[in-house]
Design an enzyme around this catalytic site. Structure first.
Site, PDB file in Angstrom:
ATOM      1  N   LYS A 174       0.876  -1.151  -0.048  1.00 23.23           N
ATOM      2  CA  LYS A 174      -0.136  -0.075   0.185  1.00 23.23           C
ATOM      3  C   LYS A 174       1.063   1.405   0.130  1.00 23.23           C
ATOM      4  O   LYS A 174       0.570   2.320  -0.484  1.00 23.23           O
ATOM      5  CB  LYS A 174      -1.084  -0.192   1.100  1.00 23.23           C
ATOM      6  CG  LYS A 174      -0.364  -0.118   2.617  1.00 23.23           C
ATOM      7  CD  LYS A 174      -0.007   1.315   3.036  1.00 23.23           C
ATOM      8  CE  LYS A 174       0.787   1.025   4.305  1.00 23.23           C
ATOM      9  NZ  LYS A 174       0.854   2.240   5.208  1.00 23.23           N
ATOM     10  N   THR A 225      -4.099   5.383   3.365  1.00 23.72           N
ATOM     11  CA  THR A 225      -2.605   5.832   3.053  1.00 23.72           C
ATOM     12  C   THR A 225      -2.590   6.426   1.272  1.00 23.72           C
ATOM     13  O   THR A 225      -1.709   7.328   1.411  1.00 23.72           O
ATOM     14  CB  THR A 225      -2.001   4.537   2.729  1.00 23.72           C
ATOM     15  OG1 THR A 225      -1.621   3.848   3.878  1.00 23.72           O
ATOM     16  CG2 THR A 225      -0.303   4.933   2.627  1.00 23.72           C
TER      17      THR A 225
END
Length: 333
Positions: free
Chosen positions: A187, A244
């Site tokens: 991620k 994120t």
């Protein structure tokens, strides 16, 4: 319980505060003596401004603080994890639990963080991965958060779950360490890419495309390495990806914005002033993908930008012009 948190960055500090709140005897370890002393003098971590350090929190720069602990949280940057784990090995006991909250893939070996710890410590005690959508800044400010405690040893995963869970920090237990750790590492790569999209002035459509297809290739790699596909749809996969790729709290996202605006990669990373884990993870992810024969076009494109100076605009066009295909691996009967 007696707990040592190794790494006094924002995340290590936020978790130390949480563990103190839960009634544990906690020591927060800093790599540098001056850093530990600064924390003591300032009464707060500059990475978490406005969040006071409780008097009950012990501060140390001596790794001997691990001796006699019931649990050790490893919150160092990924590149420092191997050395730190090696140094604490003499203090480990079978009845302890090691908790990895570092996110990344080790450069050179392509090992996940729990694999690094287990290799170095010789599997003296259980190693649990703790991960999920959790900015340190928000956890420190008591914002409701949920994460996953993952280990093949169910008792160990549930022990960590019990250590951290409270009325504003919910912890789910899981057995899929592979999926949880790869979701956590990749991620950061996708957040760099999402930031590039923002920096180039692109819209919500592009970022949604990037996140969705990025998750698809992350899942392909994770499953090829033994993970459960549904793990990537959970907190450590989609959940961590969302937080994120959409927040200015994300160092990777902010670095990506600068790169998308035309700032050179090393300068952009330097401006962030903290470790940008996606930069390190992308090279290892490409190595893993090649090893197991998994196609990861977005990750490969990110590698070309970060390590070979290719322009984000160029790789975006190349991605958009790829040969047409089905959205998933399945085809019509």
């Amino acid at each position: 319980m007696k707990i040592a948190v190794l790494g006094s960055g924002g995340w290590g500090t936020a978790l130390a505060l949480l563990l103190v709140e839960n009634g544990n005897q906690v020591t927060l370890w800093s790599y540098l003596e001056e850093e530990s002393r600064h924390l003591a003098e300032a009464g707060e971590n500059p990475l978490l401004p406005g969040v006071p350090l409780p008097k009950e929190l012990n501060l140390s720069f001596d790794l001997a603080c691990v001796a006699g602990c019931d649990a050790v949280v490893l919150a160092t940057p990924s590149f420092a994890l191997r050395t730190t784990a090696a140094e604490i090995k003499p203090h480990l006991r079978p009845d302890m639990v090691l908790i990895s909250v570092s996110k990344g893939i080790e450069k050179g070996t392509s090992l996940r963080m729990t694999q690094v710890i287990r290799e170095v410590t010789g599997d003296v005690c259980p190693v649990v991965a703790l991960s999920g959508p959790s900015h340190a800044e928000e956890v420190a400010r008591r914002v409701p958060t949920a994460v996953v405690s993952a280990c093949e040893d169910r008792a160990a995963a549930e022990k960590v779950q019990d250590l951290f869970i409270n009325d504003r920090f919910r912890v789910y237990s899981a057995c899929d360490t592979v999926g949880v750790e790869l979701g956590a590492a990749l991620k950061n790569v996708m957040a760099l890419c999402a930031g590039c999209c923002t920096g180039m002035g692109l819209g919500d459509n592009t970022r949604a495309m990037l996140m969705t297809r990025g998750l698809a290739e992350t899942a392909r790699l994770a499953v090829a390495l033994g993970a459960r596909r549904d793990t990537l749809a959970g907190l450590a996969g989609m959940g961590d990806l969302i937080v994120t790729c959409t927040s200015m709290n994300s160092r990777n996202y902010r670095a990506g914005i600068l790169i998308g605006q035309g700032v050179e990669v090393q300068e952009a990373i330097g401006r962030i002033g903290a470790v940008v884990e996606g930069y390190y993870a992308v090279a290892s992810a490409c190595e893993l993908a090649a090893r197991v024969g998994v196609e990861m076009p977005i990750t490969q494109a990110a590698y070309e930008v970060l390590y070979h100076g290719k322009k984000p605009q160029t790789v975006l066009q190349e991605l958009m012009r790829r040969e047409k295909r089905h959205e998933s691996e399945e085809t019509w009967a």
